[in-house]
Design an enzyme around this catalytic site. Sequence first.
Site, PDB file in Angstrom:
ATOM      1  N   SER A  75       0.897  -1.208  -0.067  1.00 27.62           N
ATOM      2  CA  SER A  75       0.124   0.136  -0.119  1.00 27.62           C
ATOM      3  C   SER A  75       0.716   1.194  -0.026  1.00 27.62           C
ATOM      4  O   SER A  75       1.937   1.173   0.067  1.00 27.62           O
ATOM      5  CB  SER A  75      -0.900   0.081   1.169  1.00 27.62           C
ATOM      6  OG  SER A  75      -0.212   0.141   2.401  1.00 27.62           O
ATOM      7  N   LYS A  76       0.325   2.314  -0.019  1.00 25.03           N
ATOM      8  CA  LYS A  76       0.923   3.512  -0.143  1.00 25.03           C
ATOM      9  C   LYS A  76       1.883   3.773   1.152  1.00 25.03           C
ATOM     10  O   LYS A  76       3.015   4.422   0.747  1.00 25.03           O
ATOM     11  CB  LYS A  76       0.149   4.957  -0.238  1.00 25.03           C
ATOM     12  CG  LYS A  76      -0.780   4.989  -1.486  1.00 25.03           C
ATOM     13  CD  LYS A  76      -1.884   6.288  -1.504  1.00 25.03           C
ATOM     14  CE  LYS A  76      -2.553   6.272  -2.848  1.00 25.03           C
ATOM     15  NZ  LYS A  76      -3.335   7.671  -2.829  1.00 25.03           N
ATOM     16  N   ARG A  77       1.570   3.233   2.082  1.00 19.76           N
ATOM     17  CA  ARG A  77       2.562   3.555   3.300  1.00 19.76           C
ATOM     18  C   ARG A  77       3.848   2.726   3.244  1.00 19.76           C
ATOM     19  O   ARG A  77       4.572   3.140   3.873  1.00 19.76           O
ATOM     20  CB  ARG A  77       1.902   2.790   4.622  1.00 19.76           C
ATOM     21  CG  ARG A  77       1.678   1.564   4.557  1.00 19.76           C
ATOM     22  CD  ARG A  77       0.704   1.073   5.875  1.00 19.76           C
ATOM     23  NE  ARG A  77       0.314  -0.317   5.904  1.00 19.76           N
ATOM     24  CZ  ARG A  77       1.288  -1.349   6.341  1.00 19.76           C
ATOM     25  NH1 ARG A  77       2.424  -1.111   6.767  1.00 19.76           N
ATOM     26  NH2 ARG A  77       0.623  -2.479   6.412  1.00 19.76           N
TER      27      ARG A  77
END
Length: 498
Positions: free
Chosen positions: A252-254
């Site tokens: 994910s973006k994290r």
Amino acid sequence: MNKTRVRFAPSPTGLLHVGNARTALYNWLVARHAGGKYILRIEDTDVERSKEEHETQLIEDLHWLGLEWDEGPRIGGPHAPYRQSERLDIYREHTDQLLNEGKAYRCFCTSDELEAERLRAVAEHRPQVYSGKCRAVPPADSDARVAAGEQFAVRLRIPDKPLRFHDMVRGDVEFASDTVSDPILVRSSGVPVYNYVVAVDDALMEITHVIRGDDHISNTPKQVAIYEAFGWPVPQFAHLSTILGSDRERLSKRHGATSIASFREMGILPEALVNYLALLGWGAKDGTTETFTPEQLIKEFELERVTASPAIFDFDKLHWLNRHYIKLADPARILELAWPYFEKAGLLPPQRTADAQTVKWFGKLVALLLPSVDRLKQLPEKAQFVFRFDASPARADAENATILQTEIAQKVLAAFAARVSQHEGALTPEQFKNWMNEIKTETGAKGKDLFHPVRIVLTGAHSGPEFDKLIPIFEEGSSLALATHIPSVRERVQQFVA
């Protein structure tokens, strides 16, 4: 004539994620390896979330990756249209067929009734599936209720037998019919659901292999049931493993960049990203080769070597591959790709307005800096010592200060500064080399003692590019008409010893 037909069927509801891009790539490789057809189909029946700008970006990303399609939007084909929003009449026709044949039925249950049914199942620890309450509604009663204006959904009658399919990655898979229940084909709003339209489209477009992420495994038995209801051949399925971050959680973006647009923005070359995506769940026959051109991937790729184990996205490995392809790339292409980063940073004018001297100089600058980067976006930061030299932080740096405080360093700098002050015109690499040989003889300094002090004065750091390439960058750059003046060797020495 090869009959292999595959499709990539994204929804234009956001940016193209690396997981979907890998799916697109694997489909493309299967088609190209077999000499078959690669179809792009836009699944845009989610009217609220589907956006034209997302489709435009999606198509641009696929073009950038080199995953050109044989049939689909903008080029057409024998099974057009290739946007689901333009195929609603086709779905209605097939829904009528299922209703007329008794393979589907109208369901008049309200959302409140369905929720109450679900809660009872939870309380009784039963599977939360539809009870089939409306299965027994006689056709005449069903027609009468419709004529009276009662809303209904359309459900598929699931036969009382296991639903089986073969997965080319995972082997034989079986679902009991009571775990699937009678799935909705068309909502009460009249909008057909994903599992229905995707099965109809795949069948009508003669898709032979459905290659997609493993999050679709639970959808597959419903789609198999739809195929069987129409008497269509069931395609071969291949469900690809999930891509995880370094913490083994879904990427994910994290974890960092995840969209193709973001990788492109940071200066990842498409050939590097394609190569890396191919390795996320697949490997070469020899078990060791890791760099592949698209042509080599087409020749090597086979679904049989795709693993069911989750793939870990390794940014370091992607950057390593990118550096590999940067080295192989045509310098003119890299210059073209690198310029916008400097323009955005306010260091260079638009390339179309730059004079030939600036373009030639920029080529030397990029060649100087490329060995120290693995993404093109890093270049402006690496070039800061060229464009924005500042002696104060260089002198304040503890490691630099330790070097500069030595007696030998002060002798070297005094001798170097004296020569710079007496020199007229631009300094050449040859003159610089002669000076350093003379200073070596005068001071007895050699190696680090000779070169580190001079490098600190000129660049602000005691390590960096070779002087024979660096001196022309400073001297030629100082004569360019840029928004940020590039200090010459003389100007750097004057600022440092002031």
